[in-house]
Design a protein around this motif. Structure first.
Motif, PDB file in Angstrom:
ATOM      1  N   PRO A  75      -8.074   3.477   4.345  1.00  0.00           N
ATOM      2  CA  PRO A  75      -8.023   2.162   3.683  1.00  0.00           C
ATOM      3  C   PRO A  75      -6.991   1.227   4.313  1.00  0.00           C
ATOM      4  O   PRO A  75      -7.247   0.019   4.455  1.00  0.00           O
ATOM      5  N   LEU A  76      -5.840   1.747   4.696  1.00  0.00           N
ATOM      6  CA  LEU A  76      -4.828   0.902   5.341  1.00  0.00           C
ATOM      7  C   LEU A  76      -5.331   0.381   6.678  1.00  0.00           C
ATOM      8  O   LEU A  76      -5.133  -0.795   7.020  1.00  0.00           O
ATOM      9  N   ARG A  77      -5.982   1.221   7.434  1.00  0.00           N
ATOM     10  CA  ARG A  77      -6.537   0.775   8.709  1.00  0.00           C
ATOM     11  C   ARG A  77      -7.626  -0.271   8.506  1.00  0.00           C
ATOM     12  O   ARG A  77      -7.815  -1.166   9.336  1.00  0.00           O
ATOM     13  N   ALA A  78      -8.329  -0.160   7.359  1.00  0.00           N
ATOM     14  CA  ALA A  78      -9.381  -1.136   7.053  1.00  0.00           C
ATOM     15  C   ALA A  78      -8.812  -2.436   6.487  1.00  0.00           C
ATOM     16  O   ALA A  78      -9.551  -3.418   6.351  1.00  0.00           O
ATOM     17  N   GLY A  79      -7.511  -2.448   6.147  1.00  0.00           N
ATOM     18  CA  GLY A  79      -6.867  -3.682   5.728  1.00  0.00           C
ATOM     19  C   GLY A  79      -6.617  -3.834   4.245  1.00  0.00           C
ATOM     20  O   GLY A  79      -6.095  -4.859   3.810  1.00  0.00           O
ATOM     21  N   GLU A  80      -6.963  -2.806   3.438  1.00  0.00           N
ATOM     22  CA  GLU A  80      -6.727  -2.925   1.999  1.00  0.00           C
ATOM     23  C   GLU A  80      -6.551  -1.554   1.369  1.00  0.00           C
ATOM     24  O   GLU A  80      -7.389  -0.655   1.551  1.00  0.00           O
ATOM     25  N   LEU A  81      -5.472  -1.409   0.614  1.00  0.00           N
ATOM     26  CA  LEU A  81      -5.271  -0.215  -0.199  1.00  0.00           C
ATOM     27  C   LEU A  81      -5.495  -0.614  -1.655  1.00  0.00           C
ATOM     28  O   LEU A  81      -4.711  -1.368  -2.234  1.00  0.00           O
ATOM     29  N   ALA A  82      -6.570  -0.126  -2.235  1.00  0.00           N
ATOM     30  CA  ALA A  82      -6.949  -0.466  -3.605  1.00  0.00           C
ATOM     31  C   ALA A  82      -6.908   0.804  -4.451  1.00  0.00           C
ATOM     32  O   ALA A  82      -7.765   1.689  -4.295  1.00  0.00           O
ATOM     33  N   ILE A  83      -5.917   0.911  -5.336  1.00  0.00           N
ATOM     34  CA  ILE A  83      -5.692   2.120  -6.129  1.00  0.00           C
ATOM     35  C   ILE A  83      -5.176   1.732  -7.524  1.00  0.00           C
ATOM     36  O   ILE A  83      -4.673   0.631  -7.716  1.00  0.00           O
ATOM     37  N   PRO A  84      -5.275   2.654  -8.497  1.00  0.00           N
ATOM     38  CA  PRO A  84      -4.849   2.328  -9.871  1.00  0.00           C
ATOM     39  C   PRO A  84      -3.384   2.646 -10.156  1.00  0.00           C
ATOM     40  O   PRO A  84      -3.048   3.239 -11.175  1.00  0.00           O
TER      41      PRO A  84
END
Length: 274
Positions: A136-145
């Motif tokens: 996710p970081l390499r893809a440009g977004e870390l989306a977590i709860p």
């Protein structure tokens, strides 16, 4: 006389491979056990060969893959095989307690009759560069709860240093070391530090638990594992990780490595490069 062997379970994992490297540097006989070497903690038939001639065990229960009810049987088998020391990698929960998923393993080690040390680790810094947060970081977004909750991320290098000290030195028997970094940080701050060090645009997006479970299962994660991970992250959003532990200093006499130092080293190694 042949020097006794240290058995390292999860030897290809984040801490296991670092423990193996340190034991090799110390010229200590080490048996690196993982599925790639034919060892499987869930398969009793593989235990005998792994434990032959072993005096110390670094035990990583790998709870997402192994039924924890097998741990008491493994520790009893280790005791019968002549193992004299066990260092267990556990995970810290609320203040003074282990994560519920780790409590059975901790109890088994305490009751094994073998000299034991327990390492209750906070969230690994290396989760950002070697595990499920990396892509996710390499893809440009870390989306977590995790909301804006904070966690004092612990460097796996520090965990390995403590583990090797407990495996090879006196004075650690019967100790429970809670291991954390020196400062609680939000995931938002962690992502900002990673973005700055890597020179990339990366954003942090808080999610609700059901959204995150759906996103993980859509990627092929088993539902049980997705719900476990989501629950742990949701706990951070509610403040369960917002405290610093002194285990690294108690075990090693020095402070834990700051998260920004880990980030700089990981960025220099190209961890988040495309």
């Amino acid at each position: 006389m042949t020097e006794s062997i240290t058995l390292v379970l999860g030897a290809r994992g984040k801490t296991g491979r670092r423990v193996v490297a340190r034991l090799n540097d110390l010229r200590r006989p080490v048996r690196a056990a993982s599925r790639t070497t034919g060892f499987d903690l869930a398969d009793r038939a593989t235990w005998g060969a792994a434990l032959d001639g072993v005096s110390a065990v670094y035990l990583v229960p790998m709870n997402e893959y192994v039924d924890q009810s097998i741990i008491p049987e493994f520790t009893a088998t280790a005791a019968a095989a002549g193992v004299q020391r066990i260092v267990l990698l556990s995970a810290r929960g609320v203040a003074g307690e282990a994560q519920p998923s780790q409590q059975q393993a901790e109890r088994a080690v305490r009751e094994s009759g073998i000299a034991w040390t327990i390492l209750r680790a906070a969230w690994f810094a290396q989760n950002f560069s070697e595990d499920f947060f990396l892509e996710p970081l390499r893809a440009g977004e870390l989306a977590i709860p995790a909301g804006e909750g904070r966690e004092p991320f612990i460097d796996a290098e520090d965990i390995a240093d403590v583990a090797v000290a407990a495996l090879t030195q006196e004075g650690h028997t019967g100790q429970v070391y809670e291991l954390s970094g020196p400062e609680p940080l939000s995931f938002r701050t962690a992502v900002e530090l990673i973005a700055e060090a890597s020179g990339r645009e990366i954003r942090y997006t808080p999610l609700q638990v059901p959204e995150y479970v759906t996103s993980l299962t859509s990627l092929g994660f088993p539902t049980e594992m997705a719900e476990l991970l989501a629950g742990l992250l949701d706990g951070i959003s509610q403040g369960t990780g917002d405290r610093v532990s002194d285990g690294v200093r108690r075990a090693l006499g020095r402070d834990a490595r700051p998260f920004p130092d880990y980030v700089k080293a990981a960025a220099a190694a190209g961890s988040w490069s495309l």
